[in-house]
Motif scaffolding. Structure first.
Motif, PDB file in Angstrom:
ATOM      1  N   ARG A 169       0.770  -1.085   0.179  1.00 57.46           N
ATOM      2  CA  ARG A 169       0.104  -0.002   0.022  1.00 57.46           C
ATOM      3  C   ARG A 169       0.858   1.179  -0.135  1.00 57.46           C
ATOM      4  O   ARG A 169       0.651   2.210  -0.738  1.00 57.46           O
ATOM      5  N   TYR A 198     -12.586  10.927  -1.403  1.00 56.72           N
ATOM      6  CA  TYR A 198     -12.294   9.703  -0.753  1.00 56.72           C
ATOM      7  C   TYR A 198     -11.096   8.955  -1.119  1.00 56.72           C
ATOM      8  O   TYR A 198     -10.904   8.710  -2.390  1.00 56.72           O
ATOM      9  N   ASP A 199     -10.204   7.999  -0.442  1.00 63.56           N
ATOM     10  CA  ASP A 199      -9.294   7.408  -0.840  1.00 63.56           C
ATOM     11  C   ASP A 199      -9.539   5.803  -1.451  1.00 63.56           C
ATOM     12  O   ASP A 199      -9.566   4.862  -0.771  1.00 63.56           O
ATOM     13  N   ILE A 437      -7.337 -12.508   3.860  1.00 64.74           N
ATOM     14  CA  ILE A 437      -8.181 -13.441   4.359  1.00 64.74           C
ATOM     15  C   ILE A 437      -8.524 -14.318   3.489  1.00 64.74           C
ATOM     16  O   ILE A 437      -8.559 -15.562   4.078  1.00 64.74           O
ATOM     17  N   LEU A 445     -12.630 -14.120  10.391  1.00 65.81           N
ATOM     18  CA  LEU A 445     -12.789 -12.603  10.523  1.00 65.81           C
ATOM     19  C   LEU A 445     -14.163 -12.161  11.052  1.00 65.81           C
ATOM     20  O   LEU A 445     -14.102 -11.499  11.982  1.00 65.81           O
ATOM     21  N   ILE A 452     -20.600  -4.282  13.315  1.00 63.97           N
ATOM     22  CA  ILE A 452     -20.508  -2.972  12.385  1.00 63.97           C
ATOM     23  C   ILE A 452     -19.231  -3.105  11.516  1.00 63.97           C
ATOM     24  O   ILE A 452     -19.639  -2.426  10.284  1.00 63.97           O
ATOM     25  N   MET A 457     -18.084  -3.289   5.523  1.00 63.83           N
ATOM     26  CA  MET A 457     -17.293  -3.763   4.577  1.00 63.83           C
ATOM     27  C   MET A 457     -18.487  -4.370   3.556  1.00 63.83           C
ATOM     28  O   MET A 457     -18.275  -4.061   2.237  1.00 63.83           O
ATOM     29  N   ARG A 459     -21.371  -3.144   3.130  1.00 62.07           N
ATOM     30  CA  ARG A 459     -22.039  -2.143   2.433  1.00 62.07           C
ATOM     31  C   ARG A 459     -21.024  -1.600   1.274  1.00 62.07           C
ATOM     32  O   ARG A 459     -21.536  -1.420   0.246  1.00 62.07           O
ATOM     33  N   VAL A 475     -13.026 -12.915   1.455  1.00 61.33           N
ATOM     34  CA  VAL A 475     -13.027 -11.796   2.455  1.00 61.33           C
ATOM     35  C   VAL A 475     -14.430 -11.979   3.188  1.00 61.33           C
ATOM     36  O   VAL A 475     -14.325 -11.975   4.519  1.00 61.33           O
TER      37      VAL A 475
ATOM     38  N   TRP B 185     -17.710   2.421  15.636  1.00 61.23           N
ATOM     39  CA  TRP B 185     -16.539   1.425  15.151  1.00 61.23           C
ATOM     40  C   TRP B 185     -15.218   1.663  15.993  1.00 61.23           C
ATOM     41  O   TRP B 185     -14.750   2.767  15.722  1.00 61.23           O
ATOM     42  N   THR B 196      -6.623  -7.259   7.195  1.00 57.93           N
ATOM     43  CA  THR B 196      -7.918  -8.157   7.607  1.00 57.93           C
ATOM     44  C   THR B 196      -9.013  -7.479   7.175  1.00 57.93           C
ATOM     45  O   THR B 196      -9.618  -6.698   7.795  1.00 57.93           O
ATOM     46  N   GLY B 197      -9.364  -7.398   5.695  1.00 62.26           N
ATOM     47  CA  GLY B 197     -10.553  -6.857   5.156  1.00 62.26           C
ATOM     48  C   GLY B 197     -10.230  -5.500   4.740  1.00 62.26           C
ATOM     49  O   GLY B 197      -9.106  -5.200   4.503  1.00 62.26           O
ATOM     50  N   TYR B 198     -11.416  -4.696   4.242  1.00 62.23           N
ATOM     51  CA  TYR B 198     -11.301  -3.627   3.471  1.00 62.23           C
ATOM     52  C   TYR B 198     -10.361  -2.495   4.601  1.00 62.23           C
ATOM     53  O   TYR B 198     -10.683  -2.585   5.844  1.00 62.23           O
ATOM     54  N   ASP B 199      -9.897  -1.523   3.836  1.00 62.29           N
ATOM     55  CA  ASP B 199      -9.137  -0.657   4.385  1.00 62.29           C
ATOM     56  C   ASP B 199     -10.041   0.654   4.903  1.00 62.29           C
ATOM     57  O   ASP B 199     -10.102   1.453   4.353  1.00 62.29           O
ATOM     58  N   LEU B 200     -10.815   0.306   6.177  1.00 59.80           N
ATOM     59  CA  LEU B 200     -11.857   1.474   6.561  1.00 59.80           C
ATOM     60  C   LEU B 200     -11.151   2.560   7.296  1.00 59.80           C
ATOM     61  O   LEU B 200     -11.673   3.868   6.850  1.00 59.80           O
ATOM     62  N   ASP B 202      -8.555   3.861   6.349  1.00 59.84           N
ATOM     63  CA  ASP B 202      -7.858   5.230   5.137  1.00 59.84           C
ATOM     64  C   ASP B 202      -9.090   5.681   4.677  1.00 59.84           C
ATOM     65  O   ASP B 202      -8.846   6.791   4.067  1.00 59.84           O
ATOM     66  N   LEU B 203     -10.245   5.102   4.587  1.00 62.19           N
ATOM     67  CA  LEU B 203     -11.488   5.854   4.096  1.00 62.19           C
ATOM     68  C   LEU B 203     -11.868   6.801   4.842  1.00 62.19           C
ATOM     69  O   LEU B 203     -12.406   7.897   4.563  1.00 62.19           O
ATOM     70  N   ALA B 207     -11.795  11.649   4.618  1.00 62.87           N
ATOM     71  CA  ALA B 207     -13.132  12.021   4.390  1.00 62.87           C
ATOM     72  C   ALA B 207     -13.949  13.379   4.943  1.00 62.87           C
ATOM     73  O   ALA B 207     -15.185  13.438   4.513  1.00 62.87           O
ATOM     74  N   LEU B 211     -18.585  10.882   6.314  1.00 59.84           N
ATOM     75  CA  LEU B 211     -18.853   9.409   6.470  1.00 59.84           C
ATOM     76  C   LEU B 211     -18.988   9.014   7.944  1.00 59.84           C
ATOM     77  O   LEU B 211     -19.615   8.073   8.157  1.00 59.84           O
ATOM     78  N   ILE B 460     -20.082   5.297  -1.705  1.00 58.05           N
ATOM     79  CA  ILE B 460     -19.718   5.216  -0.426  1.00 58.05           C
ATOM     80  C   ILE B 460     -20.421   6.046   0.662  1.00 58.05           C
ATOM     81  O   ILE B 460     -20.974   5.576   1.492  1.00 58.05           O
ATOM     82  N   PHE B 464     -22.842   4.622   3.808  1.00 56.80           N
ATOM     83  CA  PHE B 464     -22.332   4.975   5.084  1.00 56.80           C
ATOM     84  C   PHE B 464     -23.318   5.722   5.610  1.00 56.80           C
ATOM     85  O   PHE B 464     -23.621   5.898   6.961  1.00 56.80           O
TER      86      PHE B 464
END
Lengths: 479, 479
Positions: A169, A198-199, A437, A445, A452, A457, A459, A475, B185, B196-200, B202-203, B207, B211, B460, B464
């Protein structure tokens, strides 16, 4: 889930027409290389492997997949360790989308320090191309000779250079992504700073192909260090290794480009099974650290720092012994030992593997507490712990007891993992520091995270991939 | 959009009851400090400012806001430069949620190198707390005495230390975020690696509060350098500054902790208007670079590198003159000059400001091409360009012509910006390198980006914040 229960011959034909029949594989003998992975943990077939040559072909494939509710599994070098890149045994029929043919380096900007590549370029090819222009692309991992940058990005791969340079990353400036609808998000940006919304980039990175297909990327190149020194130190305990790491970090700062930990048994395994590896010391030590210090100034500056570090550590009784690589060949040999650790477990029978992380300072305690937990489940199990101490990331691998039955040992995987992961979590740790994952840790996970978090994720998944075609069941559970 | 057209007295009461009436401000004389921002560009009022003291109170506020369709604007130190933290003139009535009271440092782990803080802690307080335990929190920017970490995170703030340490995103390990629904969260993680999953995380970072509300964060601390040297060099041209930057980077690598560019006129402005600033050289130079080199080894090592850099640059005719700060006081004076640049424009009349980035190597060309474009719109305009050359990020600020009418000059803002931004974009650049989008650049962002990019962001946002209550109309248009 709107994924179709089967793939008709006519649908296969429509997909094949996009890439040309030569790049659409349906014979099991042809597709097998795409469904079998190194660990031999997953066994499911695919009706079709597509090998597109361009972003436009990928776009057409995804558009048709969304229209027809066909599951797509993006695949790079097929070196993933959690089954993200291969079909689910209980999933819908899924097309494997191999990025292998999209292997062009599109641009190298040595002055600006960027390289733009297609997703299918092999990591080692990128490293070598950077070196040719006097630059460093630091991402480095055991599978670098066959893994592809698209997979590295999709799993946010780690490796041995994370300590100084960050994971994948941190090494990426821009992306091109094909969305499930076939739309293309082109953001091959080369900027160090860009706060405009947004990133999205970091959302696709690490999403394991569940939100879209990364087809190209802009990578960061770094100055090639003027000098590099590699050493191995032997220590009594992980506490000693941690103290040595702290001193190395204080001394070399960002010049500390690797600090890897190895248990004695791992060194024994490599000396026993891997060509060209020998025990670095006359006497055995409980634990070993591979240390790499780089300098922008000179070879001498790196050597001065390393010698200072090691002689003080020996004097203060932190290290029992230490050896500095005398030349590039020896440095490569040291690295070879470290990189071969995982492979050296194979001849010793079955292995149960983990990829945990904890706060760096907690590593000795983690190691001390984990072993009795494992022995309780499998008496005689051999702990082959090694990994990126400086990142708090240990591959807590376990080889079967000597003479045990492989399958019977592997049947303990879930029970052992449950204990190891619970322990890591008790330190605020992670059950997957760098491998992702995939299918292996999906349900775990969901079990360890607050609802939440999984819901957020889900969503995102639904918002980006409403038809649920992108690597479904990886995932996240399909819903 | 389901935001209600007005805020009834009873609704205000329900919100006020959550925080207690003492922390619910409705009088214009009380709320004015929250709606006026430094640049005095935005003029809209709020019916209510809420100052919660806990995450639970924030959660209750957002839950009620979602239930009643009430717009919420999170606010930190109110130092944002694009109007993200203040109401829209044409928006729905919006409550300002001030995080100021949530200003506790929850945990400092000097060994592990982390600090856990609530969102309302002032940046300078964090810097000082880190220093007390011998650590460095590198984020540094002009507003550090009043900006809050929650705002820094929400805007992914940059500043002068990005070159070596990255922007705020790179300095954060974990977050606690209250979602629009009132769910929390909690991910105050301290791990260097965690796939472990999406990069929440950095989102939410960057923002701009659209969000959810960041209520706490785990920050990375760094070793305090053993030595630090600050110097100013005078050069004929930006080309010279770029060459000096390249040499400094090659020499010091990650030890190059700042490289800031300043146009002559900016130095003149600060010498004229800012207490304690004087021209660093007897002779004027076209451009100036403020250079900071840090060393983990010693003060001497930093000085050696700096002296080597400067003497070679003088010898080779790259720098016309150079001066090394002789002590900590002088180093602070040099930094004071750089940091006061923006303020020094005030007494010179109106200013039109930009925050562009381009690939580093393109900066001299950008500067050469931008000036005639500006002069074409406003003859006699004075270009006060300065900024983070090492990041490719220039604050391309423009002071009004001497003696011109302030308002008449500012009326050219959009016309001038259109030219400057178009030029930056022609180099693959950004219209907001570190200040974010807010309300100022929202429509421009939509205009310059492919529809699919804005659409992904909107998806997104909708996923959210389905009720559209979070800072509506910032970053993205409401829809």
């Amino acid at each position: 889930m709107s994924v179709s229960p089967s793939l008709s011959a006519s649908l296969i034909e429509r997909f094949a027409a996009i890439v040309g029949t030569g790049n659409a594989l349906t014979e099991p003998s042809d597709t097998q290389g795409f469904t079998q992975e190194h660990r031999d943990l997953y066994h499911a077939s695919t009706p079709l492997v597509l090998r597109p040559g361009t972003t436009q072909e990928v776009a057409k494939i995804l558009k048709l997949a969304t229209e027809t509710g066909t599951a797509i599994i993006p695949q790079g070098g097929n070196t993933g360790l959690t089954g993200g890149q291969v079909p689910l045994a209980d999933g819908p029929p899924a097309i494997i989308l191999s990025l292998t043919r999209m292997n062009r380096i599109l641009d190298i900007d040595a002055v600006g320090g960027t390289m733009t590549v297609e997703a299918g370029v092999v990591l080692q090819t990128i490293q070598e191309a950077a070196e040719k222009v006097g630059k460093l692309f630091p991402l480095s991992l055991g599978a670098e000779g066959s893994c592809q940058i698209g997979g590295n990005l999709s799993t946010n791969a780690g490796g041995t250079a994370v300590l100084a340079y960050g994971n994948t990353r941190q090494l990426c400036l821009g992306l091109e992504v094909v969305l499930p609808t076939g739309e293309v998000w082109t953001a091959l940006r080369k900027l160090k700073k860009d706060n405009t919304g947004y990133d999205l980039r970091d959302l696709f990175i690490g999403a394991e192909g569940t939100l879209g297909v990364i087809t190209a990327a802009v990578l960061k190149l770094f100055p090639m260090p003027a000098g590099r020194q590699v050493a191995i130190a032997g220590m009594k305990s992980p506490e000693g290794a941690l103290e040595l790491f702290r001193r190395a970090e204080a001394l070399a700062g960002g010049g500390l480009t690797a600090f890897e930990l190895m248990a004695r048994i791992g060194v024994e395994f490599t000396a026993r099974h891997i060509d060209g590896v020998r025990d670095p010391f006359a006497e055995p030590h409980g634990w070993y650290a591979l240390i790499e210090i780089s300098s922008n100034l000179s070879e001498e500056a790196a050597r001065d720092q390393m010698e200072h570090l090691l002689s003080a550590a020996l004097e203060d009784g932190i290290a029992e012994d230490a050896v500095l690589a005398q030349n590039e060949t020896q440095a490569r040999d040291f690295w070879h030992m470290r990189e071969a650790l995982s492979w050296a477990q194979k001849p010793e029978g079955g292995s149960i593997k983990h990829d945990i992380s904890v706060p760096v300072a907690a590593i000795p305690t983690f190691l001390a507490q984990a072993e009795p937990l494992v022995q309780e489940v499998v008496p005689g199990a051999r702990i082959v712990a090694f990994g990126h101490l400086g990142d708090g990331n240990i591959h807590y691998n376990i080889s079967q007891p000597v003479g045990a039955d492989r399958e019977a040992f592997l049947a303990h995987w879930d029970a052992v993992s449950a204990k190891v992961h619970a322990l890591a979590l008790s330190f605020g740790g992670s059950i997957s520091a760098e491998h992702g994952i995939g299918q292996m840790k999906r349900d775990e996970l969901a079990a360890i995270r607050a609802p939440i978090e999984i819901d957020l994720m889900q969503r995102i998944k639904a918002a980006f991939d409403p038809a649920g075609i992108m690597n479904p069941g990886k995932v996240l559970r399909t819903r």
